[in-house]
Design a protein around this motif. Structure first.
Motif, PDB file in Angstrom:
ATOM      1  N   ALA A   1       0.846  -1.194   0.000  1.00 22.64           N
ATOM      2  CA  ALA A   1       0.000   0.000   0.000  1.00 22.64           C
ATOM      3  C   ALA A   1       0.884   1.248   0.000  1.00 22.64           C
ATOM      4  O   ALA A   1       1.978   1.253   0.581  1.00 22.64           O
ATOM      5  N   GLY A   2       0.395   2.320  -0.622  1.00 18.24           N
ATOM      6  CA  GLY A   2       1.165   3.561  -0.642  1.00 18.24           C
ATOM      7  C   GLY A   2       1.057   4.330   0.662  1.00 18.24           C
ATOM      8  O   GLY A   2       2.047   4.859   1.167  1.00 18.24           O
ATOM      9  N   TRP A   3      -0.151   4.379   1.216  1.00 17.54           N
ATOM     10  CA  TRP A   3      -0.412   5.077   2.470  1.00 17.54           C
ATOM     11  C   TRP A   3      -1.412   4.251   3.276  1.00 17.54           C
ATOM     12  O   TRP A   3      -2.141   3.423   2.727  1.00 17.54           O
ATOM     13  N   ALA A   4      -1.467   4.506   4.569  1.00 14.01           N
ATOM     14  CA  ALA A   4      -2.452   3.820   5.410  1.00 14.01           C
ATOM     15  C   ALA A   4      -2.873   4.735   6.546  1.00 14.01           C
ATOM     16  O   ALA A   4      -2.107   5.598   6.999  1.00 14.01           O
TER      17      ALA A   4
ATOM     18  N   GLY B   1     -16.275   2.379   3.967  1.00 12.85           N
ATOM     19  CA  GLY B   1     -15.241   1.892   4.876  1.00 12.85           C
ATOM     20  C   GLY B   1     -14.146   2.902   5.075  1.00 12.85           C
ATOM     21  O   GLY B   1     -13.312   2.753   5.943  1.00 12.85           O
ATOM     22  N   GLY B   2     -14.118   3.956   4.300  1.00 11.87           N
ATOM     23  CA  GLY B   2     -13.097   4.975   4.422  1.00 11.87           C
ATOM     24  C   GLY B   2     -13.640   6.208   5.102  1.00 11.87           C
ATOM     25  O   GLY B   2     -14.789   6.301   5.482  1.00 11.87           O
ATOM     26  N   GLY B   3     -12.792   7.205   5.275  1.00 14.32           N
ATOM     27  CA  GLY B   3     -13.230   8.472   5.826  1.00 14.32           C
ATOM     28  C   GLY B   3     -13.380   8.433   7.324  1.00 14.32           C
ATOM     29  O   GLY B   3     -14.465   8.205   7.841  1.00 14.32           O
ATOM     30  N   GLY B   4     -12.293   8.634   8.078  1.00 11.87           N
ATOM     31  CA  GLY B   4     -12.372   8.611   9.531  1.00 11.87           C
ATOM     32  C   GLY B   4     -13.454   9.544  10.031  1.00 11.87           C
ATOM     33  O   GLY B   4     -13.646  10.651   9.526  1.00 11.87           O
ATOM     34  N   GLY B   5     -14.199   9.117  11.038  1.00 11.72           N
ATOM     35  CA  GLY B   5     -15.264   9.935  11.592  1.00 11.72           C
ATOM     36  C   GLY B   5     -16.631   9.441  11.213  1.00 11.72           C
ATOM     37  O   GLY B   5     -17.596   9.700  11.916  1.00 11.72           O
ATOM     38  N   ASP B   6     -16.781   8.725  10.078  1.00 14.53           N
ATOM     39  CA  ASP B   6     -18.079   8.201   9.668  1.00 14.53           C
ATOM     40  C   ASP B   6     -18.457   7.036  10.565  1.00 14.53           C
ATOM     41  O   ASP B   6     -17.630   6.210  10.916  1.00 14.53           O
ATOM     42  N   GLY B   7     -19.747   6.949  10.923  1.00 14.84           N
ATOM     43  CA  GLY B   7     -20.236   5.810  11.682  1.00 14.84           C
ATOM     44  C   GLY B   7     -19.584   5.659  13.041  1.00 14.84           C
ATOM     45  O   GLY B   7     -19.459   4.564  13.548  1.00 14.84           O
ATOM     46  N   GLY B   8     -19.170   6.753  13.691  1.00 12.54           N
ATOM     47  CA  GLY B   8     -18.555   6.680  15.008  1.00 12.54           C
ATOM     48  C   GLY B   8     -17.066   6.408  14.991  1.00 12.54           C
ATOM     49  O   GLY B   8     -16.471   6.200  16.045  1.00 12.54           O
ATOM     50  N   TRP B   9     -16.443   6.387  13.828  1.00 15.30           N
ATOM     51  CA  TRP B   9     -15.007   6.112  13.737  1.00 15.30           C
ATOM     52  C   TRP B   9     -14.190   7.337  14.133  1.00 15.30           C
ATOM     53  O   TRP B   9     -14.540   8.468  13.804  1.00 15.30           O
TER      54      TRP B   9
ATOM     55  N   LEU C   1      -4.431   7.080  13.655  1.00 16.08           N
ATOM     56  CA  LEU C   1      -3.219   7.261  12.861  1.00 16.08           C
ATOM     57  C   LEU C   1      -3.631   7.901  11.557  1.00 16.08           C
ATOM     58  O   LEU C   1      -4.348   7.294  10.761  1.00 16.08           O
ATOM     59  N   PRO C   2      -3.244   9.158  11.321  1.00 15.29           N
ATOM     60  CA  PRO C   2      -3.628   9.809  10.073  1.00 15.29           C
ATOM     61  C   PRO C   2      -2.951   9.136   8.881  1.00 15.29           C
ATOM     62  O   PRO C   2      -2.012   8.339   9.051  1.00 15.29           O
ATOM     63  N   ARG C   3      -3.443   9.446   7.695  1.00 15.48           N
ATOM     64  CA  ARG C   3      -2.889   8.837   6.485  1.00 15.48           C
ATOM     65  C   ARG C   3      -1.373   9.045   6.450  1.00 15.48           C
ATOM     66  O   ARG C   3      -0.867  10.171   6.459  1.00 15.48           O
ATOM     67  N   THR C   4      -0.652   7.914   6.420  1.00 14.04           N
ATOM     68  CA  THR C   4       0.800   7.922   6.585  1.00 14.04           C
ATOM     69  C   THR C   4       1.452   7.122   5.465  1.00 14.04           C
ATOM     70  O   THR C   4       0.980   6.055   5.089  1.00 14.04           O
ATOM     71  N   ARG C   5       2.555   7.641   4.947  1.00 13.43           N
ATOM     72  CA  ARG C   5       3.285   6.978   3.865  1.00 13.43           C
ATOM     73  C   ARG C   5       3.893   5.675   4.382  1.00 13.43           C
ATOM     74  O   ARG C   5       4.492   5.629   5.447  1.00 13.43           O
TER      75      ARG C   5
ATOM     76  N   VAL D   1      -8.382  -0.432   9.250  1.00 11.86           N
ATOM     77  CA  VAL D   1      -7.213   0.073   8.533  1.00 11.86           C
ATOM     78  C   VAL D   1      -7.648   0.390   7.114  1.00 11.86           C
ATOM     79  O   VAL D   1      -8.325  -0.409   6.460  1.00 11.86           O
ATOM     80  N   ASP D   2      -7.323   1.579   6.660  1.00 15.54           N
ATOM     81  CA  ASP D   2      -7.605   2.019   5.289  1.00 15.54           C
ATOM     82  C   ASP D   2      -6.290   2.145   4.555  1.00 15.54           C
ATOM     83  O   ASP D   2      -5.347   2.768   5.075  1.00 15.54           O
TER      84      ASP D   2
END
Length: 393
Positions: free
Chosen positions: A299-302, A321-329, A333-337, A359-360
């Protein structure tokens, strides 16, 4: 001829056709069993083992739990006969010339220690390549025995070694994945597999939910709260094309590219993800994302997010499944290389409490392992202990 796929309710009986050359799996009988997405509690990589067997004349009992499907080499013979990738016993005989046939209850058995104790929901007795030398019937029993009992203690059938029937004596077919749903409601540590009257079984798969020992986890204090052996599990994933997402929470580091999670190549603007259920409500303090053996396809970022369902957060992953904050998420760890073939370690600035993690990865590719280090909260410990008691642990 293509492999025969059947409805999950199918039952395979009788011998398969003799091997006629070519792909030995071309006429293999199988079905889509929904329970196979659960954890294989008898996975050798989790620490499972075959404790004992009454007979293994033609092929060793240890083959039962090998990862991967059984291999067939039509030209391979040894001094005892055809070499088979499975567990195979000698042919049983009657007591005298006038009664040469095995008795109705004659059978062979193997004792299996599960790699992780748990509740069994499904069993696959795989007779791949055993076409005319498979058992007529099989049965499976389970027991919950603490510690590391030996064969004598398990065979006694007394006290904590009392056996409960998980699968009654049932006909099976040769060269087939014989799958059975199990209506179990107790924690199991060991199995007794019986085959009537004799024959060969290539693989045994035991699917279910891990139920860890709360006393052990409390003694550890800090542990990997998403690991399979500790009761973590994969709930869902965006892609399972190349390898299963459950690989990411198996023990140890990956030693091959296919021992991680790899997705197909995306041709859109989306991304891939895995959603996990933790061992219980936990306080996470550090994490690892490993890309071992994923070099041109990591993966490039996670990013990593958690959700606490015990705090009343809405169920579901939110969107795709993406987008931190949706559905109580909540993103921890912010998007990291990410770098290829590298273990990345992160200490969180503040502990994060959750029951689920996600994990995204961006945009696609894979990771080999995810580790979430922390400890159960008081509420998480109490819930785990209550479930352990409820299941007879």
């Amino acid at each position: 001829m293509t492999a025969q796929h059947a409805h999950p309710a199918s039952r395979f009986t009788g011998a398969a056709r003799p091997y006629g050359g070519g792909d030995p799996y071309a006429d293999y009988r199988t079905a889509d069993f929904p329970f196979t997405r659960l954890t294989d509690l008898a996975d050798r990589r989790l620490g499972a083992g075959v404790v004992a067997a009454n007979d293994e004349f033609f092929a060793e009992r240890e083959n039962l739990l090998l990862p991967g499907r059984a291999v067939f080499d039509p030209e391979r013979f040894g001094h005892k006969g055809k070499v088979m990738d499975g567990w195979e016993t000698r042919r049983r005989r009657g007591s005298a010339a006038g009664d040469p046939w095995p008795a109705a209850e004659d059978h062979d058995w193997a004792l299996i220690r599960l790699g992780a104790p748990g509740v069994v929901h499904g069993i696959v007795v795989d007779t791949a390549h055993f076409r005319g030398n498979h058992p007529r019937d099989v049965s499976v029993e389970g027991a919950s025995v603490p510690g590391s009992p030996g064969p004598e203690e398990l065979l006694s059938g007394e006290g904590e070694a009392a056996w409960t029937t998980l699968l009654p004596r049932t006909p099976v077919g040769g060269h087939a994945a014989n799958g059975f749903a199990v209506p179990a409601d107790r924690r199991i540590t060991h199995l007794r597999l019986s085959q009537y009257p004799d024959g060969g079984i290539a693989r045994l798969r035991v699917y279910g939910e891990v139920v860890p020992d709360p006393v052990w986890l409390e003694a550890l204090g800090t542990f990997d709260v998403v690991a399979l052996e500790n009761g973590g599990r994969v709930e869902d994933a965006s892609d399972r094309f190349y390898s299963p997402p459950a690989n990411t929470i198996r023990p140890g580091r990956s030693h091959r590219m296919d021992d991680g999670w790899e997705t197909r190549r995306r041709r859109d603007q989306g991304h891939d993800w895995i959603r996990y259920r933790l061992a219980g409500q936990a306080e996470i303090r550090a994490l690892e994302i490993d890309t071992a053996y994923l070099k041109g396809n990591s993966a490039g970022w996670a990013s990593v997010s958690v959700r606490d369902s015990e705090a009343g957060a809405a169920d579901g992953r939110g969107g795709d499944g993406g987008g931190g904050g949706d559905g109580g998420w909540r993103e921890i760890l912010p998007r990291t290389r990410l770098q290829p073939d590298t273990n990345h370690r992160f200490v969180l600035p503040a502990p994060a409490v959750g029951t689920h993690a996600r994990v995204d990865i961006f945009p696609d590719g894979g990771i080999s392992r995810l580790r979430l280090f922390g400890s159960l909260t008081e509420q998480g410990s109490a819930a785990l202990a209550a479930r352990h008691r409820e299941l007879g642990g």
